[in-house]
Design a protein around this motif. Structure first.
Motif, PDB file in Angstrom:
ATOM      1  N   ALA A  89       0.836  -1.198   0.000  1.00 19.63           N
ATOM      2  CA  ALA A  89       0.000   0.000   0.000  1.00 19.63           C
ATOM      3  C   ALA A  89       0.872   1.249   0.000  1.00 19.63           C
ATOM      4  O   ALA A  89       2.017   1.224   0.459  1.00 19.63           O
ATOM      5  CB  ALA A  89      -0.905  -0.001   1.229  1.00 19.63           C
ATOM      6  N   ASN A  90       0.309   2.329  -0.527  1.00 20.76           N
ATOM      7  CA  ASN A  90       0.968   3.637  -0.531  1.00 20.76           C
ATOM      8  C   ASN A  90       0.150   4.601   0.314  1.00 20.76           C
ATOM      9  O   ASN A  90      -1.082   4.570   0.283  1.00 20.76           O
ATOM     10  CB  ASN A  90       1.075   4.198  -1.948  1.00 20.76           C
ATOM     11  CG  ASN A  90       2.054   3.425  -2.788  1.00 20.76           C
ATOM     12  OD1 ASN A  90       3.124   3.031  -2.320  1.00 20.76           O
ATOM     13  ND2 ASN A  90       1.700   3.195  -4.036  1.00 20.76           N
ATOM     14  N   SER A  91       0.846   5.480   1.042  1.00 15.74           N
ATOM     15  CA  SER A  91       0.148   6.490   1.828  1.00 15.74           C
ATOM     16  C   SER A  91      -0.551   7.462   0.876  1.00 15.74           C
ATOM     17  O   SER A  91      -0.164   7.595  -0.287  1.00 15.74           O
ATOM     18  CB  SER A  91       1.115   7.231   2.749  1.00 15.74           C
ATOM     19  OG  SER A  91       2.087   7.917   1.995  1.00 15.74           O
ATOM     20  N   THR A  92      -1.562   8.126   1.385  1.00 19.29           N
ATOM     21  CA  THR A  92      -2.332   9.029   0.528  1.00 19.29           C
ATOM     22  C   THR A  92      -1.484  10.189   0.015  1.00 19.29           C
ATOM     23  O   THR A  92      -1.771  10.735  -1.040  1.00 19.29           O
ATOM     24  CB  THR A  92      -3.572   9.571   1.268  1.00 19.29           C
ATOM     25  OG1 THR A  92      -3.160  10.113   2.525  1.00 19.29           O
ATOM     26  CG2 THR A  92      -4.592   8.464   1.491  1.00 19.29           C
ATOM     27  N   ASP A  93      -0.395  10.540   0.726  1.00 22.23           N
ATOM     28  CA  ASP A  93       0.510  11.590   0.244  1.00 22.23           C
ATOM     29  C   ASP A  93       1.665  11.016  -0.593  1.00 22.23           C
ATOM     30  O   ASP A  93       2.553  11.748  -1.007  1.00 22.23           O
ATOM     31  CB  ASP A  93       1.052  12.427   1.404  1.00 22.23           C
ATOM     32  CG  ASP A  93       1.918  11.636   2.371  1.00 22.23           C
ATOM     33  OD1 ASP A  93       2.210  10.446   2.117  1.00 22.23           O
ATOM     34  OD2 ASP A  93       2.309  12.218   3.405  1.00 22.23           O
ATOM     35  N   GLN A 112       5.538   3.919   1.865  1.00 17.61           N
ATOM     36  CA  GLN A 112       5.065   2.649   1.324  1.00 17.61           C
ATOM     37  C   GLN A 112       5.026   1.630   2.463  1.00 17.61           C
ATOM     38  O   GLN A 112       5.866   1.658   3.363  1.00 17.61           O
ATOM     39  CB  GLN A 112       5.985   2.124   0.213  1.00 17.61           C
ATOM     40  CG  GLN A 112       5.946   2.947  -1.070  1.00 17.61           C
ATOM     41  CD  GLN A 112       6.649   4.277  -0.928  1.00 17.61           C
ATOM     42  OE1 GLN A 112       7.741   4.342  -0.392  1.00 17.61           O
ATOM     43  NE2 GLN A 112       6.015   5.347  -1.381  1.00 17.61           N
ATOM     44  N   MET A 113       4.054   0.726   2.387  1.00 13.22           N
ATOM     45  CA  MET A 113       3.884  -0.283   3.421  1.00 13.22           C
ATOM     46  C   MET A 113       3.668  -1.640   2.779  1.00 13.22           C
ATOM     47  O   MET A 113       2.924  -1.771   1.811  1.00 13.22           O
ATOM     48  CB  MET A 113       2.675   0.058   4.303  1.00 13.22           C
ATOM     49  CG  MET A 113       2.333  -1.020   5.317  1.00 13.22           C
ATOM     50  SD  MET A 113       0.920  -0.599   6.370  1.00 13.22           S
ATOM     51  CE  MET A 113      -0.454  -0.689   5.217  1.00 13.22           C
ATOM     52  N   GLY A 150       4.449 -11.579  15.626  1.00 14.02           N
ATOM     53  CA  GLY A 150       4.335 -13.030  15.750  1.00 14.02           C
ATOM     54  C   GLY A 150       4.563 -13.745  14.435  1.00 14.02           C
ATOM     55  O   GLY A 150       3.926 -14.746  14.153  1.00 14.02           O
ATOM     56  N   GLY A 151       5.446 -13.240  13.615  1.00 13.66           N
ATOM     57  CA  GLY A 151       5.744 -13.853  12.328  1.00 13.66           C
ATOM     58  C   GLY A 151       5.047 -13.199  11.152  1.00 13.66           C
ATOM     59  O   GLY A 151       5.429 -13.408  10.013  1.00 13.66           O
ATOM     60  N   LEU A 152       4.014 -12.417  11.406  1.00 18.49           N
ATOM     61  CA  LEU A 152       3.399 -11.621  10.351  1.00 18.49           C
ATOM     62  C   LEU A 152       4.220 -10.339  10.258  1.00 18.49           C
ATOM     63  O   LEU A 152       4.389  -9.624  11.242  1.00 18.49           O
ATOM     64  CB  LEU A 152       1.932 -11.315  10.655  1.00 18.49           C
ATOM     65  CG  LEU A 152       1.013 -12.534  10.738  1.00 18.49           C
ATOM     66  CD1 LEU A 152      -0.409 -12.111  11.069  1.00 18.49           C
ATOM     67  CD2 LEU A 152       1.041 -13.338   9.466  1.00 18.49           C
ATOM     68  N   LEU A 153       4.735 -10.062   9.085  1.00 20.82           N
ATOM     69  CA  LEU A 153       5.726  -9.000   8.939  1.00 20.82           C
ATOM     70  C   LEU A 153       5.137  -7.710   8.373  1.00 20.82           C
ATOM     71  O   LEU A 153       4.163  -7.728   7.624  1.00 20.82           O
ATOM     72  CB  LEU A 153       6.856  -9.479   8.035  1.00 20.82           C
ATOM     73  CG  LEU A 153       7.563 -10.752   8.482  1.00 20.82           C
ATOM     74  CD1 LEU A 153       8.621 -11.150   7.467  1.00 20.82           C
ATOM     75  CD2 LEU A 153       8.163 -10.591   9.865  1.00 20.82           C
ATOM     76  N   MET A 154       5.800  -6.610   8.727  1.00 17.48           N
ATOM     77  CA  MET A 154       5.451  -5.292   8.213  1.00 17.48           C
ATOM     78  C   MET A 154       6.741  -4.585   7.844  1.00 17.48           C
ATOM     79  O   MET A 154       7.741  -4.697   8.552  1.00 17.48           O
ATOM     80  CB  MET A 154       4.725  -4.475   9.277  1.00 17.48           C
ATOM     81  CG  MET A 154       4.425  -3.043   8.880  1.00 17.48           C
ATOM     82  SD  MET A 154       3.653  -2.159  10.267  1.00 17.48           S
ATOM     83  CE  MET A 154       2.543  -1.077   9.386  1.00 17.48           C
ATOM     84  N   MET A 155       6.713  -3.870   6.709  1.00 14.91           N
ATOM     85  CA  MET A 155       7.829  -3.018   6.327  1.00 14.91           C
ATOM     86  C   MET A 155       7.241  -1.670   5.953  1.00 14.91           C
ATOM     87  O   MET A 155       6.292  -1.590   5.185  1.00 14.91           O
ATOM     88  CB  MET A 155       8.606  -3.600   5.142  1.00 14.91           C
ATOM     89  CG  MET A 155       9.916  -2.863   4.836  1.00 14.91           C
ATOM     90  SD  MET A 155       9.777  -1.370   3.819  1.00 14.91           S
ATOM     91  CE  MET A 155       9.178  -2.008   2.284  1.00 14.91           C
ATOM     92  N   LEU A 156       7.793  -0.634   6.552  1.00 16.97           N
ATOM     93  CA  LEU A 156       7.414   0.727   6.217  1.00 16.97           C
ATOM     94  C   LEU A 156       8.633   1.422   5.648  1.00 16.97           C
ATOM     95  O   LEU A 156       9.726   1.307   6.211  1.00 16.97           O
ATOM     96  CB  LEU A 156       6.971   1.499   7.463  1.00 16.97           C
ATOM     97  CG  LEU A 156       5.601   1.189   8.032  1.00 16.97           C
ATOM     98  CD1 LEU A 156       5.439   1.849   9.391  1.00 16.97           C
ATOM     99  CD2 LEU A 156       4.510   1.659   7.091  1.00 16.97           C
TER     100      LEU A 156
END
Length: 145
Positions: free
Chosen positions: A31-35, A39-40, A118-124
């Motif tokens: 996903a992309n931020s509205t501005d 990026q996520m 808990g193993g579910l990853l996020m990158m910002l």
């Protein structure tokens, strides 16, 4: 909303990609931020939180679920709130995780933060000023549509 420095990050994102090919109950969204500054990439349990391309998600990272912004009580778990209202009540999907890595992004102009729930990853990935507050160990992820 959490007060003080309890709220580390908040932004609204539009889902641009969704891949559920690796696991039955987990999908990876991009996903992309509205501005368009951030990026996520985020793994979500699709049984708990189904997501579609084009949906907008409000994403918050916070150090506590307490509405007054006070840190969680170490003597009781974050799930043991016994009828108290918390920040989690205002969101559809809530996880607790650990921020485990930072690295420079594109041409040193951005920062990447990696978080495991808990193993579910996020990158910002986004501007330093937006992501520098994430330099803590643990965080809550709160998401709503």
């Amino acid at each position: 909303m959490a007060t003080g420095d309890a709220q580390l990050f908040e932004d609204t994102f539009t889902v641009t990609e969704f891949d559920q090919s690796k696991y039955d109950r987990v999908g990876r969204l991009t996903a992309n931020s509205t501005d368009n500054q951030t990026q996520m990439t985020l793994d979500v349990n699709i049984e708990l939180f189904p997501v579609l391309i084009g949906e907008n998600l409000q994403v918050v990272l916070a150090t506590t679920l307490a509405l007054d912004g006070n840190r969680d009580n170490e003597e009781r778990g974050w799930r043991d709130v016994r009828g108290e209202s918390t920040l989690a009540d205002m969101y559809d999907y809530v996880c607790h995780g650990k921020i485990y890595r930072f690295e420079d992004g594109v041409e040193g102009q951005t920062l990447r933060a990696y978080i495991s729930f808990g193993g579910l990853l996020m990158m910002l990935e986004g501007p330093y000023a937006k992501l520098t507050p994430l330099r803590v160990d643990n965080t809550y992820l709160l998401v709503k549509k």
